[in-house]
Design a protein around this motif. Structure first.
Motif: not given
Length: 393
Positions: A316-336
């Motif tokens: 499991p990986l945690i993405l940090l940096g410029g996470i400020t809205n639902l759209e970006t959270m969804r992008l992170a999940r889509a990227e795995g």
């Protein structure tokens, strides 16, 4: 949205959602002990909806603090830490303790203990040479991380985050620029990674299976000759192979050499200079632009580098940096990426996640001005929050 805000497993614990408040020194521990102000800070973050908040910075030794106003893990700190974890749990969130040793980032003059570095170097913070630990002293530091993890468990923490980033001690050992040793902790990439791997193993042996164990790892130091992407990928692969961590939080930059690589956005040079004593302030006028470089802000600004870790690793990986809205959270999940971490946006609006759940179109009011950075020397805060408390949609 349902996936972001649904319960998620992190090692042996379950978080109520996939959003973690990243570690940011709170500036609320003047006597190196928990205060009501620190409890209030994390209670507000927890009531705002995060899955887990992170207490920073919990040093493993008194000399491992960036200055003497930070907590170091010891029996005297436990009653206050227990009050803090109880307060966070009462709001429905989990809580993690960030553990580490600041190494060359420590201020020896403030701590009244020597700063440590892998190799001989001068400390601009303490204005003296740093101490180079030998093999037996490294073993003591490794054991101190295990002891700190045990203290965290006694205090009611759900997780610990080991600091392998920003050229704090373990990160400095990973750096070819800062680590010029010729013993078993220097030279080859494997030797330079030895300390970090031993720390992860010691913490796993101490609390594994009961507390979640994460680590914050630099993808790059952002300094010529420092840890680069290929080197960090090797370290990450070894950490995955060792099986001691439940997740990696991917970060970048050096508190010594290039702090803005982590933050992106405006460089708050004027405000930062005002925090320095007069002689150092004069010198900062000369080196300020080189030290506080500017990196344009955009959402998920560390994603391009982080993708390479996602391709190479299965943990499991945690993405940090410029996470400020639902759209970006969804992008992170889509990227795995299993989890996301937020920092400045929650300083601006501690209730941001609750508002996103109510209205998925909600946008963060954070302007990425980074004027919050220098406030760590007093009380960490968003300087715009009191002036403009209304949220922006």
């Amino acid at each position: 949205m349902n996936d972001i805000f649904a319960p998620a497993q992190l090692g042996p614990i379950t978080l109520r959602n996939r959003v973690i408040k990243s570690a940011t020194f709170e500036g609320r521990t003047p006597d190196a002990l928990v205060t009501d102000e620190l409890i209030g800070f994390h209670r507000e973050i927890a009531s705002g909806g995060v899955g887990m908040t992170t207490v920073a910075y919990c040093a493993v030794a008194p000399g491992g603090r960036t200055d003497r106003h930070q907590i170091w893990m010891r029996p005297d700190a436990l009653p206050g830490l227990r009050r803090l974890t109880d307060a966070v749990h009462a709001e429905g969130a989990a809580v993690s303790a960030q553990l580490g040793h600041a190494g060359p980032v420590a201020n020896a003059a403030s701590n009244r203990f020597p700063a440590l570095s892998p190799s001989r170097m001068f400390s601009p913070l303490g204005m003296r040479m740093m101490k180079v630990p030998d093999g037996s002293e490294i073993a003591e530091l490794v054991a101190a991380h295990a002891d700190a993890a045990r203290y965290a468990e006694q205090a009611g923490f759900d997780a610990v985050e080991i600091h392998f980033g920003h050229n704090y001690l373990a990160s400095a050992f990973l750096s070819p620029l800062l680590n010029r040793r010729t013993d078993r902790y220097g030279g080859s990439a494997e030797n330079r990674a030895r300390m970090a791997r031993e720390i992860a193993r010691a913490v796993r042996d101490a609390v594994g299976g009961r507390l979640a164990i994460t680590a914050k790892l630099n993808m790059v130091d952002g300094a010529r000759g420092g840890l680069d992407l290929a080197g960090s990928l090797r370290v990450a692969a070894w950490l995955e192979e060792d099986g001691c961590l439940d997740a990696l939080e991917l970060t970048a930059g050096s508190s010594l050499l290039n702090p803005m690589l982590l933050f992106h956005g405006d460089a708050p040079r004027t405000a930062f200079a005002k925090t320095l004593p007069v002689p150092t302030r004069w010198g900062f006028r000369v080196v300020g632009k080189k030290f506080l470089r500017e990196y344009p802000y955009h959402d998920a600004y560390l994603l391009d580098m982080a993708r390479q870790f996602r391709r190479e690793l299965t943990m499991p990986l945690i993405l940090l940096g410029g996470i400020t809205n639902l759209e970006t959270m969804r992008l992170a999940r889509a990227e795995g990426f299993e989890f996301v971490a937020m920092g400045r946006a929650l300083l601006r609006e501690p209730d941001l996640l609750r508002r996103i759940q109510s209205d998925p179109a909600t946008r963060s009011a954070c302007t990425h001005c980074n004027e919050c950075m220098p406030t760590i020397y007093s009380t960490t805060r968003c300087v715009l929050r009191l002036e403009h408390p209304a949220s922006v949609n």
